[in-house]
Design a protein around this motif. Sequence first.
Motif, PDB file in Angstrom:
ATOM      1  N   ILE A  38       8.058  -8.028   2.325  1.00 14.50           N
ATOM      2  CA  ILE A  38       7.401  -8.768   3.404  1.00 14.50           C
ATOM      3  C   ILE A  38       8.252  -9.948   3.866  1.00 14.50           C
ATOM      4  O   ILE A  38       8.538 -10.103   5.058  1.00 14.50           O
ATOM      5  CB  ILE A  38       6.020  -9.279   2.959  1.00 14.50           C
ATOM      6  CG1 ILE A  38       5.154  -8.115   2.482  1.00 14.50           C
ATOM      7  CG2 ILE A  38       5.339 -10.039   4.103  1.00 14.50           C
ATOM      8  CD1 ILE A  38       4.869  -7.075   3.528  1.00 14.50           C
ATOM      9  N   LEU A  65      -1.560  -5.985  -3.183  1.00 15.29           N
ATOM     10  CA  LEU A  65      -2.286  -6.510  -2.021  1.00 15.29           C
ATOM     11  C   LEU A  65      -1.418  -6.450  -0.772  1.00 15.29           C
ATOM     12  O   LEU A  65      -1.911  -6.114   0.322  1.00 15.29           O
ATOM     13  CB  LEU A  65      -2.737  -7.939  -2.291  1.00 15.29           C
ATOM     14  CG  LEU A  65      -3.533  -8.622  -1.179  1.00 15.29           C
ATOM     15  CD1 LEU A  65      -4.806  -7.838  -0.879  1.00 15.29           C
ATOM     16  CD2 LEU A  65      -3.878 -10.060  -1.568  1.00 15.29           C
ATOM     17  N   GLN A  66      -0.147  -6.783  -0.885  1.00 22.60           N
ATOM     18  CA  GLN A  66       0.740  -6.710   0.273  1.00 22.60           C
ATOM     19  C   GLN A  66       0.839  -5.279   0.793  1.00 22.60           C
ATOM     20  O   GLN A  66       0.880  -5.058   2.005  1.00 22.60           O
ATOM     21  CB  GLN A  66       2.133  -7.234  -0.109  1.00 22.60           C
ATOM     22  CG  GLN A  66       2.190  -8.737  -0.266  1.00 22.60           C
ATOM     23  CD  GLN A  66       3.548  -9.216  -0.774  1.00 22.60           C
ATOM     24  OE1 GLN A  66       4.236  -8.524  -1.523  1.00 22.60           O
ATOM     25  NE2 GLN A  66       3.936 -10.416  -0.370  1.00 22.60           N
ATOM     26  N   CYS A  67       0.873  -4.330  -0.112  1.00 23.84           N
ATOM     27  CA  CYS A  67       0.903  -2.923   0.295  1.00 23.84           C
ATOM     28  C   CYS A  67      -0.369  -2.548   1.042  1.00 23.84           C
ATOM     29  O   CYS A  67      -0.321  -1.905   2.094  1.00 23.84           O
ATOM     30  CB  CYS A  67       1.083  -2.043  -0.947  1.00 23.84           C
ATOM     31  SG  CYS A  67       1.194  -0.267  -0.587  1.00 23.84           S
ATOM     32  N   GLN A  68      -1.507  -2.970   0.519  1.00 25.34           N
ATOM     33  CA  GLN A  68      -2.788  -2.687   1.172  1.00 25.34           C
ATOM     34  C   GLN A  68      -2.858  -3.321   2.562  1.00 25.34           C
ATOM     35  O   GLN A  68      -3.351  -2.707   3.509  1.00 25.34           O
ATOM     36  CB  GLN A  68      -3.941  -3.221   0.312  1.00 25.34           C
ATOM     37  CG  GLN A  68      -4.327  -2.319  -0.845  1.00 25.34           C
ATOM     38  CD  GLN A  68      -5.624  -2.789  -1.485  1.00 25.34           C
ATOM     39  OE1 GLN A  68      -5.881  -3.980  -1.614  1.00 25.34           O
ATOM     40  NE2 GLN A  68      -6.458  -1.832  -1.888  1.00 25.34           N
ATOM     41  N   ASN A  69      -2.356  -4.542   2.685  1.00 27.63           N
ATOM     42  CA  ASN A  69      -2.394  -5.243   3.972  1.00 27.63           C
ATOM     43  C   ASN A  69      -1.562  -4.544   5.039  1.00 27.63           C
ATOM     44  O   ASN A  69      -1.764  -4.757   6.235  1.00 27.63           O
ATOM     45  CB  ASN A  69      -1.926  -6.681   3.804  1.00 27.63           C
ATOM     46  CG  ASN A  69      -2.927  -7.534   3.044  1.00 27.63           C
ATOM     47  OD1 ASN A  69      -4.101  -7.187   2.935  1.00 27.63           O
ATOM     48  ND2 ASN A  69      -2.469  -8.655   2.509  1.00 27.63           N
ATOM     49  N   LEU A  70      -0.603  -3.724   4.605  1.00 27.32           N
ATOM     50  CA  LEU A  70       0.213  -2.942   5.537  1.00 27.32           C
ATOM     51  C   LEU A  70      -0.341  -1.526   5.707  1.00 27.32           C
ATOM     52  O   LEU A  70       0.339  -0.645   6.229  1.00 27.32           O
ATOM     53  CB  LEU A  70       1.662  -2.882   5.041  1.00 27.32           C
ATOM     54  CG  LEU A  70       2.436  -4.200   5.055  1.00 27.32           C
ATOM     55  CD1 LEU A  70       3.810  -4.013   4.415  1.00 27.32           C
ATOM     56  CD2 LEU A  70       2.580  -4.720   6.480  1.00 27.32           C
ATOM     57  N   ASN A  71      -1.588  -1.339   5.246  1.00 27.48           N
ATOM     58  CA  ASN A  71      -2.262  -0.032   5.322  1.00 27.48           C
ATOM     59  C   ASN A  71      -1.531   1.038   4.505  1.00 27.48           C
ATOM     60  O   ASN A  71      -1.553   2.223   4.852  1.00 27.48           O
ATOM     61  CB  ASN A  71      -2.400   0.429   6.780  1.00 27.48           C
ATOM     62  CG  ASN A  71      -3.277  -0.500   7.599  1.00 27.48           C
ATOM     63  OD1 ASN A  71      -4.309  -0.978   7.122  1.00 27.48           O
ATOM     64  ND2 ASN A  71      -2.856  -0.794   8.824  1.00 27.48           N
TER      65      ASN A  71
END
Length: 290
Positions: A38, A65-71
């Motif tokens: 990110i 969480l960063q992965c989830q936020n990028l779908n």
Amino acid sequence: MKRKELFEYIINSIKANFEKGTIPWRKPWKVGVPMNFITRRPYNGINYILLSLTSFPSPYFLTYLQCQNLNGKVLKNSKGFPIVYWKHHEVDYFDDETNQEQTKVVSIYKVSYVFNISQTTLYKEQYDTGNKILDCEYVINRLEPELVIKNNFQRCFYDPVDDYISIPPVSYFSTPEEYYASLFHELIHWTGHPSRLNRLSCETRIPSPQERAIEEMVAEIGSSFLCGLCGIAPKTLDNQSAYISNWLKLAEDDPNALINSISLARQAVDYLVPESVYNYMDYIKSSDIS
């Protein structure tokens, strides 16, 4: 993970690599050093070592969480890897000696877990076409006129007494990259001069075997990181097995010395190339992230 458990994990992982005859932070670095997907900020210090222990086709890591936020999704059965971060905040307290209210900065140590992007549904091979952040000459030019480099046509070394680096001309090396990798190793030694980070003595006394082992590990880790920032391979160590043997003994005799070497290497790199410099340059070169 508690601090003691984390340090034991680091030391045992490094020792396991040494026992196999490999140096864990040595990578070809054609895709760059480990960094956050990110922010594009390279991991430094202990986090650099921790993530260098892994073998993935990509240098990029991110949290769940960063992965989830990028779908995106973390692939099933993927293992996360610990990294360390510190939070700093000010605390007011009463100082009995001065009889006044004082403020001090308290650092809180925490562990997070990251996944390589190839462990997620976000992975695309075009992310790994190379990640050169700095130019080799940029690193050298920042140090002029303080840095003194002399050509001796025979070998590379740093002289702490007279404070200069001796290295054959670039034409004597197989490639320019090999020249800069060798120079970076000596540059890390150069930072140890008493006028800089004060790791090395200017006296003519012979350092102890442990002092030599620590200083060579500092130079190895620091130069490897610089090579990663510049997208070149670390220099080839003469008699690598002897170095590994010394470092394995160091890790067994004094685990704290191993952790201290990592910290000293970070200080050396930060002296040569402040983190703000390579973070900014990486940002302006990587603004195409989606």
